[in-house]
Structures are given as C-alpha cells and as structure tokens.
Design a protein around this motif. Sequence first.
Motif, PDB file in Angstrom:
ATOM      1  N   MET A  89      42.481  25.415  63.028  1.00 47.72           N
ATOM      2  CA  MET A  89      42.593  23.991  62.730  1.00 47.72           C
ATOM      3  C   MET A  89      43.392  23.255  63.828  1.00 47.72           C
ATOM      4  N   LYS A  90      43.650  23.990  64.963  1.00 52.25           N
ATOM      5  CA  LYS A  90      44.364  23.430  66.111  1.00 52.25           C
ATOM      6  C   LYS A  90      45.794  23.067  65.754  1.00 52.25           C
ATOM      7  N   LYS A  91      46.373  23.969  64.961  1.00 51.30           N
ATOM      8  CA  LYS A  91      47.788  23.873  64.657  1.00 51.30           C
ATOM      9  C   LYS A  91      48.503  24.955  65.450  1.00 51.30           C
ATOM     10  N   LYS A  92      49.670  24.566  66.018  1.00 54.16           N
ATOM     11  CA  LYS A  92      50.437  25.543  66.770  1.00 54.16           C
ATOM     12  C   LYS A  92      51.086  26.516  65.782  1.00 54.16           C
ATOM     13  N   VAL A  93      50.710  27.779  65.942  1.00 52.15           N
ATOM     14  CA  VAL A  93      51.117  28.783  64.956  1.00 52.15           C
ATOM     15  C   VAL A  93      51.824  29.916  65.671  1.00 52.15           C
ATOM     16  N   LEU A  94      52.947  30.366  65.074  1.00 51.51           N
ATOM     17  CA  LEU A  94      53.647  31.548  65.548  1.00 51.51           C
ATOM     18  C   LEU A  94      53.603  32.607  64.443  1.00 51.51           C
ATOM     19  N   LEU A  95      53.050  33.736  64.772  1.00 49.61           N
ATOM     20  CA  LEU A  95      52.987  34.869  63.825  1.00 49.61           C
ATOM     21  C   LEU A  95      54.125  35.813  64.172  1.00 49.61           C
ATOM     22  N   VAL A  96      55.052  36.017  63.210  1.00 46.95           N
ATOM     23  CA  VAL A  96      56.260  36.806  63.443  1.00 46.95           C
ATOM     24  C   VAL A  96      56.162  38.114  62.664  1.00 46.95           C
ATOM     25  N   GLY A  97      56.398  39.243  63.334  1.00 42.03           N
ATOM     26  CA  GLY A  97      56.444  40.544  62.666  1.00 42.03           C
ATOM     27  C   GLY A  97      57.844  40.845  62.214  1.00 42.03           C
ATOM     28  N   ALA A  98      58.178  40.552  60.953  1.00 42.55           N
ATOM     29  CA  ALA A  98      59.523  40.764  60.411  1.00 42.55           C
ATOM     30  C   ALA A  98      59.608  42.030  59.563  1.00 42.55           C
TER      31      ALA A  98
ATOM     32  N   PHE B  88      56.740  24.993  66.883  1.00 47.37           N
ATOM     33  CA  PHE B  88      55.464  25.331  66.219  1.00 47.37           C
ATOM     34  C   PHE B  88      55.308  24.541  64.928  1.00 47.37           C
ATOM     35  N   ASP B  89      54.016  24.296  64.622  1.00 47.51           N
ATOM     36  CA  ASP B  89      53.717  23.614  63.349  1.00 47.51           C
ATOM     37  C   ASP B  89      53.878  24.555  62.152  1.00 47.51           C
ATOM     38  N   PHE B  90      53.443  25.809  62.330  1.00 47.34           N
ATOM     39  CA  PHE B  90      53.525  26.792  61.252  1.00 47.34           C
ATOM     40  C   PHE B  90      54.066  28.099  61.812  1.00 47.34           C
ATOM     41  N   ILE B  91      54.979  28.676  61.072  1.00 48.56           N
ATOM     42  CA  ILE B  91      55.520  29.993  61.426  1.00 48.56           C
ATOM     43  C   ILE B  91      55.195  30.927  60.267  1.00 48.56           C
ATOM     44  N   VAL B  92      54.268  31.842  60.518  1.00 44.36           N
ATOM     45  CA  VAL B  92      53.842  32.800  59.476  1.00 44.36           C
ATOM     46  C   VAL B  92      54.579  34.104  59.732  1.00 44.36           C
ATOM     47  N   VAL B  93      55.384  34.546  58.751  1.00 42.69           N
ATOM     48  CA  VAL B  93      56.246  35.713  58.921  1.00 42.69           C
ATOM     49  C   VAL B  93      55.722  36.854  58.053  1.00 42.69           C
ATOM     50  N   ASP B  94      55.397  37.959  58.721  1.00 49.22           N
ATOM     51  CA  ASP B  94      54.995  39.188  58.005  1.00 49.22           C
ATOM     52  C   ASP B  94      56.261  39.962  57.676  1.00 49.22           C
ATOM     53  N   THR B  95      56.685  39.943  56.397  1.00 49.66           N
ATOM     54  CA  THR B  95      57.953  40.550  55.980  1.00 49.66           C
ATOM     55  C   THR B  95      57.724  41.896  55.309  1.00 49.66           C
ATOM     56  N   ALA B  96      58.837  42.569  55.035  1.00 47.12           N
ATOM     57  CA  ALA B  96      58.783  43.897  54.402  1.00 47.12           C
ATOM     58  C   ALA B  96      58.517  43.753  52.895  1.00 47.12           C
ATOM     59  N   PRO B  97      57.972  44.790  52.268  1.00 47.04           N
ATOM     60  CA  PRO B  97      57.769  44.757  50.810  1.00 47.04           C
ATOM     61  C   PRO B  97      59.093  44.598  50.079  1.00 47.04           C
ATOM     62  N   THR B  98      59.117  43.763  49.069  1.00 44.12           N
ATOM     63  CA  THR B  98      60.367  43.403  48.387  1.00 44.12           C
ATOM     64  C   THR B  98      60.895  44.489  47.464  1.00 44.12           C
ATOM     65  N   MET B  99      60.026  45.365  46.998  1.00 44.03           N
ATOM     66  CA  MET B  99      60.481  46.346  46.031  1.00 44.03           C
ATOM     67  C   MET B  99      61.042  47.592  46.700  1.00 44.03           C
ATOM     68  N   LEU B 100      60.709  47.787  47.971  1.00 45.15           N
ATOM     69  CA  LEU B 100      61.116  49.013  48.656  1.00 45.15           C
ATOM     70  C   LEU B 100      62.397  48.826  49.448  1.00 45.15           C
TER      71      LEU B 100
END
Length: 775
Positions: free
Chosen positions: A607-616, A693-705
């Motif tokens: 959609m032409k949004k500046k996006v940063l994908l973060v591996g957290a 960035f317009d959107f920062i999408v963060v891939d985080t760790a599972p919450t239960m572990l």
Amino acid sequence: MMKESPRNLENVEEEESYALMNSLRKYLRYWPWFLLVIFVSIGIGAVYLRYATITYNSVAKIKIIDNTKELNLAVDAASILGGNSKINLENETEILKSYRLLSQVVAELQLDVVYYEVGNVKTSQIWNPPFTIAKNSASDSISNPKEYGIKITEKEMIITDASDKKVTMNLSYMGLPSDGLPFNIKLSDNSDISTFKNYNFKVVLLPIKKAVEQLTENLQIQATSKTSEILSLSMEGESLERSEAILNTIIAKFDRDGVLDRQLVSKRTLEVIDQRFSYLSGELDSIEVGKQDFKRANNLSYIEADAGATLQKKSDTQEELYKLENQISVTKILKQTVINQGDYGLLPSNIGIENNSLNNLVVGYNALSLEREKLLPNVGKDHPTLHTLNGQLERNKVNIIKTVNIYETQLENSLRQLKQEESRAGSQYSRLPEKEKMLRSIERQQGIKENLFLLLLEKREEAAISLAITAPSIKVIDYGLTSNEPVSPKKTIVFALSLIAGMFLPFAVLYIRFSLDTKIYDRSDIDKLYLPSPVLSEIPFLKEAKMMGDNDRSVLAESFRILATNVNYMLPKKAAGVGQVIYVTSSVKGEGKTLTAVNLSLAYASMKKKVLLVGADLRNPQLHEYLKATRNTFGLSEFLDSTTLKWEDLIQDGLGKNVYHKVLPSGAVPLNAPELFSSPGFGKFMEQAKKEFDFIVVDTAPTMLVTDTLLISQEADLTLFVTRSGFTDKRLLEFSKELNKTKKLKNMAYVLNAVGTGKAKDYNYGYGVGYGSGK
C-alpha cells in the motif's frame, strides 16, 4: 419478563441451523471413512452368515383327547356324547416336560451322545454320522461331559480324548470293545465310509441327567389359543432330522404313557375277576355235588314246578332275592378287596355294583393311586406330595368302606323284607315235602352262584375288550415340521445391523474425537469462548510457508490486506509523522506468528507505506530464513547489547524487493534476552523508528513460554495474538484472555491462521515442539 421478538427468534433459528450444518460438515468431511467402515461391516456380516451356526425351528402339534369320553361298553351313550371337556393343558404340559418322560426319549434316541462334524472354520451338529457310539455300562456314571475327536483315514479311525491320548482302531474290526474308551464304536450299516475319508468329527458324551436338562430347556410347549385343546411343541436346533425325531418320539411316548395309565385299571379289574372265578368255580362244584348227593339219598329225580299265582309270586320274590343277594356278594367282594388293600393299589371298577356314588368313589381312588405310582419312582417315601396322596387315598378308602357298609345295610334290610314275603308265600307250600324245600334251597344257592359267575364273566369280557381297544390319549395334528428359513442367523437382521454398525462406529469415534478435541478450527470456536478481543482476520491454510508478492492477488494476499485494513481500525489516532507499532505474538510456538508478521508488513508495503519489520523473538529467531541470511547476521540483539552500534546501520532491504519494506533481523541468539529488553535501548529504538516509518511490525516471542514480549508490551499500539486452526488449544486462549484482562498486552486482537484444515502436521513452518535457544 420480556418476550423475544420474532426477529430474535429468527436469529436463534438461523444460528441453530448454522450450527447444525457446521456439525454435519465436520462429519461429512470423513465420508470415505464412513463408506469404508460400512463396506467392512457388511463384509463382516457376510462372513458371519457364512460361518455362523444355523439353527432351525421345528414344530409339532397334538390335540389332547378327553379320556372321560373314551368308548366304554359300560358307559351310557348319552354320557359319551354329552358333557364338557375336563382337560387341564397345564397338567399335560408338565407331563410332557417331566424328567420321567424325557429320560425315556433320551434313552431311545441316545441323546446323551452328541455328534459334530468339524470343518476348517465351522463345527456343525449332525444326526446321522457314518458311525454309532454305544456307552459302556461303566460310563453311565459319568458326571461331566467328555469330548472325543474322531478322524477317519483310509483304513483306520483315530480317536483322541481331551488329554490328546490317541486310540487307533482298524475299520475292519469295528464294534469290538477298546481299552481306554468308555464306549463302543461301530460303522453304520447304511453309510459308505469311503466318502468320509479324512473327515474330522467330534463326539460329546453327556450324563443322562445333563442330556435331559438340555432337552427340557430347549423344548417349548404352549397352547395354540386360550380355548384350544391343541398343544404346540417346538424346539430349535442345528439338525432338522434330530429336532423332528425328538418331537415325534416325545409325542409317541406321551401317547403310550396315557394309554398305559388306562390299561392298568383294566388289567387290575381282570386280575380281581380271575381270582373270583377260581373261588366261584369251587363253590358251584360243591353245590352241584351236594344237590346230586341229596337227590340220590332221597330218591329224587325231578320236582314239578308249582302252578298258578302263588307260584308266580314266589318266583318273583325269589328273583328279587337273587338280585339282592347278588349285590350283597359283589359289595362284600369290593369291601374285602378294600380292607385287604395295603399298598394303595388299584381297585376293581365297574364290577356290577348298582350304586353310582360308590362307583365314582372307586374311580376317584384309582386316579389318585395312578398318580401315586407315577410319583413314587421319582421321590422318596418322605416327600410331602407323597404324604398328601397317601392321606387322600386313606380317606377315600374310609369313605368307600363307609359307603359299602351303608349300601350293604340297605341291601340286608331289603333282603329281610323279601324273606318275610317269601316266608308268607312259603306257608302256602307247607304241605310240600320237607325234601322239596331243601332241594329248593340248594337250587337257590346254585342259582345265586351261577348268576354271580355269569355277571363276573360279562364284566371280564368288558374289561378285556377295553384293554384291547384302548383309544389313544392324543390326536396328532402335525408331526415334527421344520421351516425352510432358519431362525438364526437372519440375513435381513444381520445386514441391517451391519449397516447400522457401519454408520454408527465411525460416527461414535468421530463424536468422541470431536468431544475430546480442545483445538480451535474456525472463528466460531473462538467466539464461543466469549473473548473480549475481536478476531480481525482468518488466514487460509498453506501447505508451505509463502510470502505475498507486490502485485499478488491470491487469496493469501487478499486475506492479509483485509487484516491490514482491519488493523487500521484498531490502531489509535496519532499525530502526523508518528508511526504505528504492531506486535505479532502467540501463546506457543508453531502457530505461524512469524509468517503472519512478514505478510502483514508486506501488505502495508504494497500500500506504499514505509514499513519496518523487526525480529524481536531473540531466543528462537525465524525471520532470517525469509531474508535468506544466517542466524548470526547482526540485528536487534547486537544493537541492544552494544552502546556504539546504530540501528540504522543494521537495517536490511525488505522482502520481495519492495522499496517501502525494510527489515531489522533478530541477530545472534543472546544469553540474556530479558536483560536486553529491560534496558532502555529498546524504547529509544522504538521512539526513533516511529519517526522514520509509518508502520513497525514486531515479530515477538510467544507469551506463554517466555516473558520477553511482556517486558516490551507497553511499546505496542496494537498486539495481534496469532492462533492456528487445528493446533491452538482452547485452554491456551484462557491465558491470552488473562493477559488482556490484566493489561499486560495492549490493545489486543486475534488472528486465526491456517483456516481450512484441522491437521497441524501439514503446516510445516513455525516452531517445533520445544522452545530452544537455537537451531
């Protein structure tokens, strides 16, 4: 109380209909299994019909004849034709099933020896084997059934007992006793033994009592209707010939038993009359010799009869005297027989006594005596029933004696009166010589004895005829007949049950599986948990992990664009130039959060949004696999652990060559991930990144572990909680519900991944079983 509106009722009905269709779809998805199990079940039913024991029902019908209407020369014709039936079918049924009668059937048909033909799979009972077995006298005392296997070879017969002890007999010497066997065996006369070579048979020797008990259990007797005198005898068995032979033999024995009962009375009457013949013959000889001597001594040859009315009157009086004296003599005979009868035996019946009540008492006594004779061999002397019968017989004897005494008194009174009349008539003969009077006395005695002799002779002939022409006690309506259709097994029932079982078994298995299954499969499963957060999107199932392209119009791409659109509605309003932070997490690994984060970021980039994908997800990073880089590529972990590195220097070009898409990898797996997230470095990084960035999408760790995601949760504007169809347990969502309730995760919403399958094993990307610190 408010009533539901028609619109609400319609909604409820629609929801119920929708739920029913969903349930049906769950089962119909396994229709090949239903079809397979139905075919297997019907096949099992066919195999069962092939090898199951086939039993047939044999039926015979008899009519019980009323013995009171049997032809008897001493019974008036009116009594033969008139009167109602006195048959008690329950009594007849008990006689038919009595041990005494059925033991005779067992003995005659040798039902204590049961023959079977042994096949490869099926063993069947047979009736006419090619050999016969006769128990030895010593084997009559066996207490338990004994089995023997018999195999016929070309020249020998091999007999094996339960302990595998073998006895070999030459076919040429069959019929001779064999050591070690409780029976003799010989070949049947009408069988061709050559046709039974290599056949296997089984023989079971039963105790007589056991064989009778089995026959009693199998024999069913009932009246054809409430008002009928016809009894139906039926039994089930494998062998048609055996069942029919048993029924026909039971009928023959029962008929013979009833005939013998009535013949015993006639035989007893003949015995008593024969004894009286011997006595009367001696008396007549003595009277005739005395008369001859009297005439010779007095020179008498013939005395003319008196004429006139006086003579006629005297003659009539004498005739009555003859009758009375005759009755007195017969009565005394009966009385003497009753007095001398000490064992409650049968009494002579119908010997000429002209007293119906006395004759009826004798008939009743004989009926009780017959019942006692039948009961005596089967019970002891102290049996209550025997005591009761003895008491009844004793009372009947007393009644008979009293009745005889009264009748005898009446006869004597009548005799005295007639003698008085005779005396008066005799006075007119006073002028007759004394010798004539004496001669008349002798002739009178002679006439009395002759009349009694003739009467007994007549009764003897009647008893003999009754014995010779005793009518049967039953009329056979149908001898044993067997239906063509077996009673068990029935093809229609077996196949119907097989079909029902074929449909029920997979349904039951699936029902149990569905009932015990705690996984979520579609959006409705999440809705039923009444979670406070919405489900923003359902991502379709993919056999392999796949990233969407720039101009991708596939279902996958559209589903992530829908997710991105829905996420926009959940994000809070911010000032221009400030980016939105979206966390993507899950309960446990394996639910597809990394791929969701990748495709969501690509959807925004398209959609032409500046996006940063973060591996957290620092402990088990997966983002590097999509970058085609190694796990040790510098990234977030190195930035947080260093004071000199700049995050801008660690940024890599995005996926799919999209200029709007950038990626910050996770970096090498650190030893102290919670410490890194607890430091102020991550917050400063997020503040700076939101300006770029317009959107920062963060891939985080599972919450239960692990607690990594919770340490940085306050930096998120929206938290997407990823669940996976057929993988995520409903109980895990209770954990996410608690996180949302305690505000540990901000602005949480759900994403349902891999919709369209319940098989998690087909979803090969994501986390494995454990949560390790590296590959």
